[in-house]
Design an enzyme around this catalytic site. Structure first.
Site, mmCIF file in Angstrom:
data_model
loop_
_atom_site.group_PDB
_atom_site.id
_atom_site.type_symbol
_atom_site.label_atom_id
_atom_site.label_comp_id
_atom_site.label_asym_id
_atom_site.label_seq_id
_atom_site.Cartn_x
_atom_site.Cartn_y
_atom_site.Cartn_z
ATOM 1 N N ASP A 234 0.951 -1.079 0.261
ATOM 2 C CA ASP A 234 0.010 -0.001 0.002
ATOM 3 C C ASP A 234 1.041 1.271 -0.032
ATOM 4 O O ASP A 234 1.953 0.918 0.177
ATOM 5 C CB ASP A 234 -1.072 -0.096 1.221
ATOM 6 C CG ASP A 234 -2.182 0.839 0.939
ATOM 7 O OD1 ASP A 234 -1.988 1.946 0.169
ATOM 8 O OD2 ASP A 234 -3.200 0.698 1.699
HETATM 9 C C1 NOJ Z 1 -4.101 3.945 0.297
HETATM 10 C C2 NOJ Z 1 -5.123 3.021 0.295
HETATM 11 O O1 NOJ Z 1 -5.239 2.254 1.637
HETATM 12 C C3 NOJ Z 1 -5.303 2.243 -1.017
HETATM 13 O O2 NOJ Z 1 -6.343 1.385 -1.095
HETATM 14 C C4 NOJ Z 1 -4.936 3.007 -2.142
HETATM 15 O O3 NOJ Z 1 -5.069 1.977 -3.218
HETATM 16 C C5 NOJ Z 1 -3.597 3.818 -1.994
HETATM 17 N N1 NOJ Z 1 -3.611 4.714 -1.034
HETATM 18 C C6 NOJ Z 1 -3.330 4.546 -3.466
HETATM 19 O O4 NOJ Z 1 -4.081 5.857 -3.339
#
Ligand code: NOJ
Length: 726
Positions: free
Chosen positions: A259
């Site tokens: 993530d």
């Molecule tokens: C954080 C989020 O938890 C995730 O779901 C997302 O894909 C990424 N940021 C990118 O924006």
């Protein structure tokens, strides 16, 4: 159909591996993993260490066109891959479709529509030249307070798995890599970067990783590890969950990406199973990387083997080949950080039709006294529409950062799991368009002036009162919420509903909500119907009008339990840094069943404008070692006076000695039936359906003893049961 011998053998071989998937559902990608690996090895073998590492390392936050981009290589050539949110459509882009949220798609219990939603999303991502869609999310709703529960598919691993598999198959049929997220234990926003979700091995297998195993069987190309810690080790460097369970037990051959900002080390992450760090920098926007030069140094110091780096690169390149992205893949035309500079590429097609259809199919009719619904313009000449949740967002549909709005109709939650609306048909607009002048529609969006609302309700033939509850991702706080600070309707909703119900004997409540809410007004005698309209996206008003006026007979089902009292839920938000998953297997309805707590509306519940009768269940057992261990058959008849669709659900009770919750969802089918018609529904149960995780032997096992199959219209409306012994 004529099949060559080799094709026939291949189909037979894959049938065993993909037992969760029936014939029509198998992996639609252009290549098998074996072929893709072969090609990837050929390419990666020509790369230097630095080149391999370059494609595992994100190019840095705000440094690229997409939310994430990998580094490219030349000689041999491999392009920079574009990674973009969200699970419901293309984020931070124009001329895209803003469809229903995951939780709403799941509440359709309609595999075909969930697949079609995946297909149209895949088309839009491909159309914008995006290699990897950052979805679906299958974070299981451990607690109704979780801020991002609406991005996933609710409280049950089986439903989450079906939703995940159908979405992956849809997206990947369009040459776009799907990303299953957030692996695992990422179940609240509070302390999401630091808390350790402490999960026992049995629940880890039977609940938290279960949907991933099914998506791996379906060929998912990427998995995103979460922000949190599991059992003391960060998700993205957790050797047990990544190497042992995901890549080992499940046999996942795609790539694990972090993530955004969830990588915390070089050596531990690379050796722990992380294949790609996103968006690349150590702290987002501040440059440097745990991979890049640090990873090269780690290889030179002997802390990470070059073989492991090769494996990382091969996994990334293989997912690209598996999806056939080397041929004719469109040029990337999103520009996340400079939207005004993105070229005009409209990818919307006719996708609004699917959004409207799945929106209507997802609506759950919770109550309908005296056939108050559907409405008709004959009987209802004056319709009052009351509440800000029926109206527009005051500052404009995209005026709030990542949809974090206080006001206006709730059509999706907020955070990275969103897209920009191209338009938003509000409930009031949808009703007005449907009525088309044949009845008068009056409205007020003032939630606080309950006297005015009551006055308007009093002289209408029917009063539709709207309220909602919203939530979203950690980085934006709206009125004290990212996780949900309570389960109460926002904006004076309860008082507004009560005032309207006191004034009009024909009151219909419509709720747009991210998850369960408390309903202190539910027994008000003037509330004749309650419509659970979920998070329907851009076609909100039209999907709703389709159901309100009976153009679509409702068939949606609750993907979670709505409790009578908030105390009835076993899991609250946990502020501690060590969150022990003491509930073990008792997540969602399993807790309510085990404790004999009567919910207000149970998991799987939803009404129709018609009625269905069920026959007895017939079983055929083939023995523990067969591919299909058990077949069940039930006949269902539409005995009401209109055409409709029934979601026929199958739950299993394991032998007592297995130590399972009272019953578990293990099958469902949507059956469309004309009035008076009947049809048979068949359920096949295989080893996956009938296994439990044995902590002692550390493997899946089919317990011996007496099982019962329950078939019915919800988890508590069981119409027929039958037992068998294995
Ligand atoms: C954080 C989020 O938890 C995730 O779901 C997302 O894909 C990424 N940021 C990118 O924006």
């Amino acid at each position: 159909m004529h099949l060559s011998l080799s094709t026939a053998i291949l189909l037979l071989a894959t049938a065993g591996a993909n037992a969760f998937l029936d014939g029509a559902q198998r992996d639609p990608t252009p290549r098998s993993w074996d072929e893709a690996y072969h090609m990837a090895h050929d390419l990666v073998n020509q790369m230097s260490l630095e080149q391999k590492i370059n494609i595992t390392t994100g190019a840095g936050w705000e440094k690229t066109l997409c939310l994430g981009n990998t580094g490219a290589t030349t000689n041999p050539d491999f392009p920079s891959l574009c990674l973009q949110d969200s699970p419901l459509g293309v984020r931070w882009a124009d001329n895209v479709t803003a469809g229903v949220a995951g939780i709403t798609a799941a509440s359709s219990f309609d595999k075909k529509l969930i697949r079609e939603r995946g297909i149209y999303m895949g088309k839009e991502f491909r159309g914008k030249g995006i290699h990897m869609q950052l979805g679906p999310s299958v974070d299981i709703m451990r607690s109704p307070y979780s801020g991002r529960l609406w991005e996933g598919a609710g409280e049950d691993p089986y439903l989450s798995a079906v939703y995940g598999v159908e979405t992956v198959l849809g997206i990947q049929s369009q040459n776009v890599v799907a990303t299953a997220k957030h692996y695992i234990g990422n179940n609240q926003e509070l302390n999401r970067n630091t808390e350790s979700s402490n999960i026992g091995d049995r629940a880890l297998h039977e609940i938290w990783t279960w949907p991933y195993a099914r998506m791996v069987d379906a060929g998912v190309g990427a998995v995103m590890c979460g922000y949190n810690v599991v059992n003391g080790s960060h998700d993205c460097e957790n050797d047990y969950i990544l190497n042992t369970v995901l890549k080992g037990e499940m046999g996942f051959r795609g790539l694990v990406m972090s993530d955004w900002g969830a990588t915390h080390s070089t050596v531990e992450s690379a050796n722990g199973g992380l294949d790609m760090t996103m968006p690349g920098d150590v702290v987002m926007g501040e440059g440097g990387s745990y991979f890049g030069k640090n990873l090269t140094d780690a290889v030179h110091n002997g802390k990470v083997t070059e073989e492991r780096v090769t494996d990382m690169a091969v996994r990334i390149v293989a997912s690209y080949y598996k999806l056939g992205q080397e041929k004719g893949f469109p040029k990337t035309t999103v520009n996340s950080f400079h939207r005004d500079r993105a070229p005009y590429v409209n990818v919307q097609g006719h996708h609004a039709r699917i959004v409207r259809e799945i929106g209507a199919a997802s609506i759950v009719l919770l109550r309908n006294e005296n056939k108050s619904l559907p409405l008709s313009t004959h009987d209802h000449k004056k319709i009052a529409v009351i509440g800000s949740d029926a109206g527009p967002v005051p500052g404009g549909i995209n005026s709030c950062q990542d949809r974090a709005c206080h006001n206006g109709t709730i059509a999706i939650g907020w955070g990275s799991g969103t897209v920009d609306f191209p338009y938003l048909i509000t409930p009031k607009d949808g009703i007005e368009r449907r009525v088309n002048g044949a009845a008068k529609v009056v409205h007020t969006y003032n939630d606080w002036d309950t006297d005015a609302a009551a006055k308007m309700a009093r002289d209408a033939d029917v009063a539709l009162v709207f309220a909602g509850s919203n939530s979203g991702e950690e980085y934006i706080i709206v009125d004290g919420n990212n996780d949900r600070k309570n389960l109460t309707l926002w904006h004076n909703g309860d008082n507004l509903i009560k005032a309207v119900a006191d004034a009009n004997q024909n009151t219909i409540v419509v709720i747009h909500s991210v998850g369960p809410v408390l309903m202190p007004w539910i027994d008000h005698p003037n509330i004749k119907a309650v419509v659970w309209a979920g998070l329907p996206g851009q076609e909100s008003g039209r999907s709703l009008a389709d159901v309100l006026f009976g153009d679509v007979n409702p068939s949606g089902r609750l993907p979670y339990t709505i409790a009578r009292n908030k105390e009835d839920y076993n899991i609250k938000l946990d502020p501690s840094e060590d969150i022990d998953y003491n509930e073990k297997l008792l997540v969602g309805y399993k807790w309510f069943d085990q404790q004999n707590i009567e919910p207000l509306f149970e998991f799987g519940y939803g009404l129709s404008y018609t009625k269905f009768n069920y026959s007895k269940v017939k079983l055929q057992t083939n023995g523990k070692d067969s591919d299909v261990i058990l077949k069940a058959k039930v006949s269902v008849m539409n005995t009401g006076d209109v055409d409709g669709a029934e979601i026929v659900q199958a739950y299993i009770s394991f032998p007592d000695s297995a130590g399972e919750p009272p019953k578990l969802l293990r099958g469902f089918e949507k059956l469309k039936l004309k009035k008076g018609a009947s049809d048979d529904v068949f359920f096949d149960f295989d080893k996956v359906d009938l296994s439990i995780w044995d902590d002692e032997s550390h493997q899946w096992t089919v317990p011996s003893g007496k099982y019962t199959i329950h078939v019915g219209a919800s988890s508590r409306d069981i119409r027929a049961s039958a037992s068998f012994t294995l």
